[in-house]
Design an enzyme around this catalytic site. Structure first.
Site, PDB file in Angstrom:
ATOM      1  CE  LYS A 165      -7.663   9.545 -25.501  1.00  0.00           C
ATOM      2  NZ  LYS A 165      -8.160   9.088 -26.888  1.00  0.00           N
ATOM      3  NE  ARG A 191     -16.457  13.148 -29.642  1.00  0.00           N
ATOM      4  CZ  ARG A 191     -16.134  12.667 -28.290  1.00  0.00           C
ATOM      5  NH1 ARG A 191     -14.915  12.599 -27.711  1.00  0.00           N
ATOM      6  NH2 ARG A 191     -17.146  12.436 -27.383  1.00  0.00           N
ATOM      7  CG  PHE A 206     -11.216  15.762 -24.169  1.00  0.00           C
ATOM      8  CD1 PHE A 206     -11.422  15.116 -25.701  1.00  0.00           C
ATOM      9  CD2 PHE A 206     -11.451  14.933 -23.365  1.00  0.00           C
ATOM     10  CE1 PHE A 206     -11.941  13.772 -25.738  1.00  0.00           C
ATOM     11  CE2 PHE A 206     -12.056  13.639 -23.491  1.00  0.00           C
ATOM     12  CZ  PHE A 206     -12.070  13.181 -24.747  1.00  0.00           C
ATOM     13  CB  THR A 207     -15.986  15.788 -23.813  1.00  0.00           C
ATOM     14  OG1 THR A 207     -15.261  14.710 -23.611  1.00  0.00           O
ATOM     15  CG2 THR A 207     -16.679  15.744 -25.370  1.00  0.00           C
ATOM     16  CE1 TYR A 245      -4.406   1.442   0.371  1.00  0.00           C
ATOM     17  CE2 TYR A 245      -2.996   3.249   1.715  1.00  0.00           C
ATOM     18  CZ  TYR A 245      -3.858   2.998   1.032  1.00  0.00           C
ATOM     19  OH  TYR A 245      -4.993   3.771   0.831  1.00  0.00           O
ATOM     20  CG  PHE A 286     -20.946  12.379 -25.803  1.00  0.00           C
ATOM     21  CD1 PHE A 286     -21.046  13.472 -25.227  1.00  0.00           C
ATOM     22  CD2 PHE A 286     -20.156  11.252 -25.699  1.00  0.00           C
ATOM     23  CE1 PHE A 286     -19.745  13.623 -24.640  1.00  0.00           C
ATOM     24  CE2 PHE A 286     -18.893  11.435 -24.665  1.00  0.00           C
ATOM     25  CZ  PHE A 286     -18.832  12.673 -24.175  1.00  0.00           C
ATOM     26  CG  ASP A 316      -4.830  16.670 -22.118  1.00  0.00           C
ATOM     27  OD1 ASP A 316      -4.206  15.585 -22.145  1.00  0.00           O
ATOM     28  OD2 ASP A 316      -5.843  16.610 -22.391  1.00  0.00           O
TER      29      ASP A 316
HETATM   30  N1  F0G Z   1      -7.652  14.809 -22.468  1.00  0.00           N
HETATM   31  C1  F0G Z   1      -7.646  13.911 -23.633  1.00  0.00           C
HETATM   32  C2  F0G Z   1      -7.000  14.975 -24.878  1.00  0.00           C
HETATM   33  C3  F0G Z   1      -8.390  12.974 -23.931  1.00  0.00           C
HETATM   34  O1  F0G Z   1      -8.452  12.474 -25.408  1.00  0.00           O
HETATM   35  C4  F0G Z   1      -8.978  12.323 -22.976  1.00  0.00           C
HETATM   36  C5  F0G Z   1      -9.761  10.983 -23.194  1.00  0.00           C
HETATM   37  C6  F0G Z   1      -9.036  12.923 -21.686  1.00  0.00           C
HETATM   38  C7  F0G Z   1      -8.226  13.951 -21.650  1.00  0.00           C
HETATM   39  C8  F0G Z   1      -9.614  12.221 -20.456  1.00  0.00           C
HETATM   40  O2  F0G Z   1      -8.855  10.730 -20.286  1.00  0.00           O
HETATM   41  O3  F0G Z   1     -10.635   9.283 -20.690  1.00  0.00           O
HETATM   42  O4  F0G Z   1      -8.581   8.768 -19.225  1.00  0.00           O
HETATM   43  O5  F0G Z   1     -10.344  10.129 -18.270  1.00  0.00           O
HETATM   44  N2  F0G Z   1     -10.078  10.862 -24.270  1.00  0.00           N
HETATM   45  C9  F0G Z   1     -10.990   9.518 -24.547  1.00  0.00           C
HETATM   46  C10 F0G Z   1     -11.302   9.332 -26.041  1.00  0.00           C
HETATM   47  C11 F0G Z   1     -12.250   9.389 -23.831  1.00  0.00           C
HETATM   48  O6  F0G Z   1     -11.962   8.341 -26.286  1.00  0.00           O
HETATM   49  O7  F0G Z   1     -10.877  10.118 -26.844  1.00  0.00           O
HETATM   50  P1  F0G Z   1      -9.641   9.866 -19.307  1.00  0.00           P
END
Ligand code: F0G
Length: 482
Positions: A266, A389, A132-133, A80, A455, A223
């Site tokens: 990623k 998208r 990003f969303t 831990y 979405f 990012d």
């Molecule tokens: N920033 C970017 C540029 C991303 O593409 C993503 C995730 C995140 C932050 C958030 O990261 O999913 O680990 O919480 N993109 C995914 C996609 C969801 O399908 O493009 P996460």
């Protein structure tokens, strides 16, 4: 990969890896596909994977791992506190990015939660090349407002601009001067800018962003979720960087930033996330939130096995032969689709191939979610799962009005080292069939619309019987083929 010439003159991306573990795929017949997408409310997020042939929804957490990554998972240290696994990951990040402090988190959006809670307050402004969303959702939730300052080229669908993810430097200065630097929570640059088609920014642009940040004494946050693709493009498209190694380019980028956060779903082909921080002061401000939301400081919600895989994956990301597979396959797909007259985002970016739906389905109004409709139609025609998208991925404004997206895209992600070239050719084939028959495709309307991130789990239905007609045409053209 790039240096291998074929005697035939054909230009084909050649894989610098071999496949040693495989997963069987199922291609259900078109009747079944029509039924499955109807049951999924025409939302590809709601399809069951058993009904999907090529899963091109995302590259998040589904990139192929290397043998070295899998091997490393066996030596993970579960303790831990004081875990050797954590120390290995922290050291690797320090070696690559040169930042003194690291906070682990369970995925990218968890990093965004921590950053936003600490740095954003009501009335804060966060200038960025593009949102990003999940980033936008966290900043907004904490009372901040985002300012999207991507260069004009970024929103040109068809372009030859090598760095469409660049920030417009003049607008950045203007925004900071207009609001005053104390209102700026931080400036955010997103590598491999996701929502505009995985488009990179240049090292030169990042350097100029840093100059503005220095002038106004504001923080620069990177990012780095899609850093691997961006690195490949800097090495191959930016003249001044062509003789630098990927490692050297990475360090030059990192040296310009105060904070680097990433989704390790990623970056590094594993599952997790983290925040690298330059100063102790910032580290201390954020640290308390990790045990609160994520887990103890030595794992942050990640499995230690994934952390070991991430450590190796980050090291492998520094190898051009590893990171060029994605962009080269995407480049192949984009070129072939263009040859067939299918509208796609150019130049080819990272992450995936993006269909330009405003042109593909110019007869479907944006309020009927053309990108969602095309993603649904593509599944019916091929069993391929892509991602909408466009307007469907936006949130309504506070008065409940639709916010029409700048771009309507279907993203067809190419998880790294997952698909073979013949599978990519199948995708190209079915997309061009759909393009020939695009007049058959109509729009969608919500039957169930969640308020936040709609979405992900909203449900829709077709505005007419267009799906039935598309299905009939498929049978007419392909006979009893799958
Ligand atoms: N920033 C970017 C540029 C991303 O593409 C993503 C995730 C995140 C932050 C958030 O990261 O999913 O680990 O919480 N993109 C995914 C996609 C969801 O399908 O493009 P996460």
């Amino acid at each position: 990969m790039a240096q291998v010439k074929f005697f035939s003159g054909e230009q084909v991306p050649l894989e610098m890896h071999k496949v040693r573990i495989v997963q069987k795929l199922n291609l259900p017949p078109v009747e079944h596909r029509l039924k499955a997408i109807t049951e999924a409310g025409n939302n590809t997020f709601l399809l069951q994977n058993k009904d999907v042939f090529m899963d091109m929804l995302t590259d998040s957490g589904v990139n192929a791992m290397s043998d070295q990554q899998q091997a490393a998972m066996l030596i993970a240290d579960d303790s831990y506190a004081g875990s050797a696994t954590y120390t290995r990951l922290e050291s690797k990040l320090r070696e690559i990015f040169g930042m003194a402090y690291f906070l682990p988190a369970h995925q990218g959006r968890a990093c965004e939660n921590i950053l936003s809670q600490v740095l954003v307050s009501p009335g804060s402004i966060v200038p960025m090349n593009y949102h990003f969303t999940t980033t936008k959702a966290h900043i907004t939730l904490n009372g901040g407002v985002i300012e999207e300052l991507v260069s004009d080229a970024g929103l040109e669908v068809v372009s030859v601009h090598p760095f469409k993810g660049n920030m417009d430097i003049a607008r950045l200065s203007a925004v900071i001067e207009e609001h005053g630097s104390n209102k700026i929570a931080f400036v955010r640059m997103e590598a491999g800018t996701n929502l505009i088609g995985g488009q990179p920014f240049s090292l030169e642009n990042l350097t100029n962003v840093r100059r503005v940040c220095d002038k106004h004494d504001v923080l620069l946050v990177l990012d780095a979720s899609l850093l691997a693709d961006n690195l490949h493009f800097i090495k191959n498209r930016e003249e001044s960087c062509k003789d630098l190694s990927i490692r050297e380019i990475t360090r030059k980028m990192a040296d310009l930033c105060d904070i680097i956060y990433f989704s390790a779903r990623k970056l590094g082909c594993a599952r997790g996330g983290g925040i690298c921080i330059r100063t102790e002061e910032l580290y201390r401000r954020m640290r308390g939130l990790v045990p609160l939301y994520e887990g103890f400081l030595t794992y942050g919600g990640m499995s230690v096995r994934e952390m070991e895989a991430l450590t190796v994956g980050l090291d492998e990301t520094m190898d051009e032969d590893v990171i060029n597979q994605g962009p080269q396959f995407i480049g192949f797909m984009v070129d072939e689709l263009q040859k067939r007259g299918v509208p796609v985002i150019t130049p080819a970016g990272g992450l995936g191939c993006h269909l330009n739906v405003m042109q593909f389905l110019e007869h479907v109004p944006q309020a009927q979610y053309p990108a969602g409709a095309l993603a649904s139609a593509l599944y019916i025609a091929s069993g391929i799962r892509g991602m909408e998208r466009g307007t469907l991925s936006e949130q309504r404004d506070p008065d409940g009005n639709e916010v029409l997206a700048n771009m309507e895209l279907v993203r067809l992600a190419l998880p790294r080292r997952v698909f073979t070239l013949s599978q990519v050719k199948y995708a190209i084939d079915r997309i061009s069939w759909l393009h020939e028959n695009r007049h058959l495709i109509g729009g969608l309307v919500f039957t169930e619309e969640p308020e936040i991130l709609r979405f992900f789990y909203g449900r829709l239905k077709p505005v007419s019987d267009w799906q039935q007609k598309l299905f009939e045409k498929f049978r007419e053209d392909f006979g009893d083929s799958l």
